[in-house]
Enzyme design. Structure first.
Site, PDB file in Angstrom:
ATOM      1  N   HIS A 120       0.816  -1.218   0.000  1.00 44.44           N
ATOM      2  CA  HIS A 120       0.000   0.000   0.000  1.00 44.44           C
ATOM      3  C   HIS A 120       0.846   1.264   0.000  1.00 44.44           C
ATOM      4  CE1 HIS A 120      -4.035  -1.815   0.836  1.00 44.44           C
ATOM      5  NE2 HIS A 120      -3.249  -2.842   1.086  1.00 44.44           N
ATOM      6  N   ASP A 123       3.727   9.699  -0.811  1.00 41.59           N
ATOM      7  CA  ASP A 123       2.541   8.982  -0.360  1.00 41.59           C
ATOM      8  C   ASP A 123       2.216   7.893  -1.372  1.00 41.59           C
ATOM      9  OD1 ASP A 123       0.198   8.327   1.009  1.00 41.59           O
ATOM     10  OD2 ASP A 123      -0.409  10.415   1.272  1.00 41.59           O
TER      11      ASP A 123
HETATM   12  C1  G6P Z   1      -1.041   3.449   6.121  1.00 40.58           C
HETATM   13  C2  G6P Z   1      -0.645   1.995   5.936  1.00 40.58           C
HETATM   14  C3  G6P Z   1      -1.682   1.074   6.574  1.00 40.58           C
HETATM   15  C4  G6P Z   1      -1.925   1.484   8.012  1.00 40.58           C
HETATM   16  C5  G6P Z   1      -2.368   2.950   8.080  1.00 40.58           C
HETATM   17  C6  G6P Z   1      -2.614   3.443   9.516  1.00 40.58           C
HETATM   18  O1  G6P Z   1      -2.112   3.766   5.323  1.00 40.58           O
HETATM   19  O2  G6P Z   1      -0.467   1.693   4.565  1.00 40.58           O
HETATM   20  O3  G6P Z   1      -1.247  -0.270   6.517  1.00 40.58           O
HETATM   21  O4  G6P Z   1      -2.888   0.662   8.621  1.00 40.58           O
HETATM   22  O5  G6P Z   1      -1.350   3.740   7.490  1.00 40.58           O
HETATM   23  O6  G6P Z   1      -1.477   3.276  10.307  1.00 40.58           O
HETATM   24  P1  G6P Z   1      -1.460   2.346  11.601  1.00 40.58           P
HETATM   25  O7  G6P Z   1      -0.007   2.299  11.995  1.00 40.58           O
HETATM   26  O8  G6P Z   1      -2.299   3.047  12.617  1.00 40.58           O
HETATM   27  O9  G6P Z   1      -2.022   0.999  11.233  1.00 40.58           O
END
Ligand code: G6P
Length: 463
Positions: free
Chosen positions: A162, A370
Site C-alpha cells: 500500500h 505517499d
Molecule cells: C497506512 C498503511 C496502513 C496502516 C495505516 C494506519 O495507510 O499503509 O497499513 O494501517 O497507514 O497506520 P497504523 O499504523 O495506525 O495501522
C-alpha cells in the site's frame, strides 16, 4: 472446480472495539476502506480476515463482522515495540517514503519482524482451506508470502504494497534486503500503487537476486511471479451518498458559519505523519498571510491531524513542530474568536469528515511522498456538487491519475503558494470542469474495481 475461498491477511483487523457502559465489548466493522471493497468478495468466497486486534497480549475472539470470519494474531508489548513501532514504522516506513525522516536499523527489530511475520504465516496456514487464495497486505508483512508458501505450497498467494516501493538506492540500505525481497517473492502476484513501485521492485530483484525478468514477470525457483501496478481507490458510493446526505450538507453549512462565514476555506485532513507535508502547507499559508496575499477574514484554514503512532519519536517531534507553527500563525494573525488555523488533533466519523469536505473550497494534499492518498479521492467523490478544488502533491500515487488537480511540489514553497492562490482565485467554471473530470475518473475506478482486477489477475494468471 469449486471457487477458491479467500483469506485476507493484514496487520490490523478491520474492526473497531467499543466498550459499553456496562463493560461489555462490542466489535463493529470499520467503515470505508479495504474491508468495504472486499466485503462482497469475502462473503461470496467464505472469506476470513487474519490480523491483530489492536490490543496488547490478547487474542480476543472477535465475532464475525457482517459475515466475514475474523481471526486474531496476538502481539506482546515487545512485539508492539520492536515489530510495529520499530521495524515497520521506524525502519520501513521512513525508508520507503524517500527517507524523509532517517530510518533506524536495529537487529532486535528485525528479529521481532521475522518472529511476528512467522506468526501471521502460521495462523494463515492453519485457517486457509486447500488451494484457497491468500491476499497479504502491506509493508508489515513482507516475509509472509515466502513463509506461507513454505508451509502451504497449495495456496495461491498475492501480496499488495500500500505504500511506495522505493528505488534501489534507498532499498539497498536495508541490512537484510535480500531476505525481504525473497519474502515478497513467495507471492504469485505482487501489486503496487504505481508502475514506478513495480519497476523498482523488478529491477531490484533482477540485480540483487540475479533473477531473470521479462517485462512484469520474474522467474523464481521455476515459478513465475508477476509484479504490476493496481492503483487502489475508495468506496465511491459511500462518499457520494454522504455528499448527498441532507444532514451532512446542513452540517457543512453550519461548519462554515462556525468558521465565521469566510469567503474561502482551505482544508487539510491527514494522519499526523511526517510524510504528509503538513508543515509545508502551514508555512505556505503563513507566508501568504504575511505578504498580505490572503487575509484571515477572507480565507481560513482547517487542519485535521488524526493522532497516529504517538509513541514513535519522529511522530512526537512532528506533533510539536506542527503545534508550534499553528500557535505562531494564530498568535500573529488570529483575533479574539477568529483563529487563522483551526487545528483539530482528533479523529472524526465519516459523516463529519464528509461535511468538512463539502465545506472546503480548497483541499490541500501536500505529502512529500505517499503511496496513493485516499483523502484526495474521498474529497473528489464527496463533491457531488462539482464544487471545490484539489491541491495535490506530485509525490502521491493519486497524482498520476488526477492531472486535473492543481499539482504542486511541496518542497517548492513559492510554487506551492502561487498554486494555492490560483486554486483559491480560479473561476467557478474552471474549478467545476476540473472537478467533473476528476469525479469521472474516480467513479470509474473505485475500490471494488481495484479488488476485482487484482483478484482476477491472482486467480487467472494467464489472462
Ligand atoms: C497506512 C498503511 C496502513 C496502516 C495505516 C494506519 O495507510 O499503509 O497499513 O494501517 O497507514 O497506520 P497504523 O499504523 O495506525 O495501522
Amino acid at each position: 472446480m469449486a471457487r477458491r475461498s479467500l483469506v485476507v491477511v493484514a496487520n490490523r483487523l478491520p474492526v473497531d472495539e467499543t466498550v459499553r457502559p456496562d463493560g461489555t465489548v462490542e466489535w463493529s466493522r470499520s467503515p470505508g476502506g479495504l474491508v468495504s471493497a472486499l466485503h462482497p468478495v469475502l462473503i461470496d468466497r467464505r472469506g476470513t480476515w487474519i490480523g491483530w486486534s489492536g490490543g496488547i497480549d490478547s487474542a480476543p475472539d472477535v465475532p464475525d463482522a457482517d459475515g466475514i470470519r475474523m481471526r486474531t494474531v496476538p502481539l506482546s508489548e515487545a512485539d508492539y515495540e520492536h515489530y510495529y513501532e520499530g521495524y515497520a514504522n521506524s525502519t520501513l516506513w521512513p525508508l520507503y517514503h524517500d527517507a524523509v525522516e532517517t530510518p533506524a536499523f536495529h537487529r532486535r527489530w528485525w528479529e521481532a519482524y521475522q518472529r511476528v511475520n512467522l506468526r501471521f504465516a502460521q495462523a494463515t496456514a492453519e485457517y486457509a482451506e486447500r488451494e484457497s487464495m491468500v491476499w497479504v497486505q502491506d509493508y508489515h508483512l513482507q516475509l509472509v508470502p515466502a513463509m506461507l508458501r513454505e508451509i502451504r505450497p497449495d495456496l495461491r498467494i498475492g501480496f499488495f504494497m500500500h505504500i511506495p516501493f522505493p528505488p534501489a538506492e534507498l532499498f539497498m540500505q536495508l541490512p537484510r534486503r535480500a531476505e525481504l525481497l525473497r519474502g515478497i517473492l513467495g507471492a504469485d502476484l505482487v501489486g503496487f500503487q504505481t508502475r514506478f513501485g513495480a519497476e523498482n521492485f523488478i529491477r531490484l530483484a533482477g540485480r540483487l537476486l540475479n533473477l531473470t525478468t521479462t517485462g512484469a514477470q520474474l522467474a523464481v525457483d521455476g515459478r513465475i511471479v508477476r509484479a504490476q501496478a493496481f492503483p487502489i481507490s475508495i468506496d465511491v458510493d459511500e462518499m457520494e451518498s454522504l455528499g448527498r446526505d441532507r444532514d451532512v450538507i446542513a452540517r457543512a453549512k453550519k461548519l462554515r458559519e462556525d468558521l465565521g462565514d469566510p469567503d474561502k476555506v482551505i482544508l487539510g485532513v491527514d494522519r499526523l505523519d511526517y510524510t504528509k507535508g503538513i508543515e509545508h502547507r502551514l508555512k505556505a499559508y503563513r507566508e501568504l498571510l504575511t505578504a498580505g496575499r490572503i487575509k484571515v477574514q477572507d480565507t481560513v484554514m482547517v487542519q485535521v491531524a488524526v493522532p497516529s503512532r504517538e509513541r514513535v519519536e519522529h511522530y512526537k517531534i512532528l506533533k510539536d513542530k506542527v503545534e508550534r507553527e499553528v500557535g505562531r500563525i494564530n498568535g500573529e494573525f488570529g483575533r479574539v474568536g477568529v483563529p487563522a488555523v483551526h487545528y483539530l488533533n482528533q479523529s472524526f466519523d465519516r459523516a463529519e469528515v464528509a461535511a468538512l469536505y463539502l465545506a472546503a473550497d480548497v483541499m490541500a494534499v501536500t505529502p512529500l511522498r505517499d503511496g496513493m492518498n485516499l483523502v484526495a479521492k474521498e474529497y473528489i467523490a464527496a463533491r457531488v456538487d462539482n464544487g471545490g478544488a484539489l491541491l495535490l502533491s506530485e509525490f502521491t500515487g493519486a497524482a498520476a491519475e488526477l492531472p486535473e488537480s492543481y499539482l504542486i511540489n511541496p518542497h517548492d514553497l513559492d510554487g506551492l503558494k502561487d498554486t494555492l492562490v490560483r486554486a483559491l482565485e480560479a473561476s467557478p467554471p474552471e474549478n467545476r470542469a476540473r472537478m467533473r473530470a476528476m469525479r469521472r475518473h474516480v467513479r470509474a475506478h473505485d475500490v471494488r474495481a481495484w479488488a476485482t482486477a487484482y483478484l482476477r489477475a491472482l486467480e487467472h494468471p494467464g489472462r
